[in-house]
Design a protein around this motif. Sequence first.
Motif, short mmCIF file in Angstrom:
data_model
loop_
_atom_site.label_atom_id
_atom_site.label_comp_id
_atom_site.label_asym_id
_atom_site.label_seq_id
_atom_site.Cartn_x
_atom_site.Cartn_y
_atom_site.Cartn_z
N ARG A 2 41.24 39.95 36.18
CA ARG A 2 40.35 40.41 37.06
C ARG A 2 39.08 39.35 37.02
O ARG A 2 38.43 38.99 37.86
CB ARG A 2 39.44 41.46 36.59
N ASP A 3 39.12 38.54 36.17
CA ASP A 3 37.93 37.33 35.86
C ASP A 3 38.33 36.41 37.02
O ASP A 3 37.37 35.61 37.93
CB ASP A 3 38.11 36.82 34.57
N GLU A 4 39.71 36.18 37.24
CA GLU A 4 40.28 35.20 38.19
C GLU A 4 39.95 35.64 39.59
O GLU A 4 39.38 34.71 40.68
CB GLU A 4 41.58 34.74 37.92
N GLN A 5 39.88 36.84 39.95
CA GLN A 5 39.83 37.47 41.10
C GLN A 5 38.32 37.53 41.38
O GLN A 5 38.17 37.29 42.61
CB GLN A 5 40.34 38.95 41.28
N LYS A 6 37.31 37.62 40.42
CA LYS A 6 35.90 37.69 40.89
C LYS A 6 35.52 36.41 40.77
O LYS A 6 34.79 36.17 41.90
CB LYS A 6 35.34 38.14 39.41
#
Length: 197
Positions: A2-6
Amino acid sequence: MRDEQKLFKQQTDQLLKVLNQQRHDWLNHFQVLLGYLRLGRPEQGVEYLQRVTELTYQESMIARINSSLLSVFFLTFNALHTDLLLEVEIGNQVDLTEAAVTETELFRFVTDLILSVKEHVNRHEYEPASMLVSLFADERGIHFRFDLAGGLRASGLEEVEKLVHSSKQHAMDVAEWIHTNEEWVLEVVVPVVERKR
């Protein structure tokens, strides 16, 4: 994940903002040229086209300073920030790989300085503050000259002093530093690595 997507979403949002601003700027240039042609003033259209050509040349020079971090920062700054207008001039072919400091150290110094000035500049009601950043190389090294139209609030002087002091720790030389209410100029010389013969 999720951090990478954000992070990816933030980066794509910024990229779209930059691309939209560039498209808007180019449409404005074409409208000005079309206006001169419709008014039967081709001489003024040629002068305007020469200014746009010089601007494009400077952007090309910025892209060739051999520091992707600083090139992208300089080329996208005005699209991402509205309270400080940044103009960058490259006086001759500057190669930042020749600097005696790392790219990261140089990037951190330049961006911290510009963002500190942006945060503490004396604001005008109707137009953003502007700063000219000039880069050129000579026998002393690579010169970074920051020329702010206007002055800094007292709150920013201490912050900028710390940055200037840290630049000296990285072997950068302060060639000129003027800070009055009407004028703020800082020129820093970055030494270059001696070339082997």
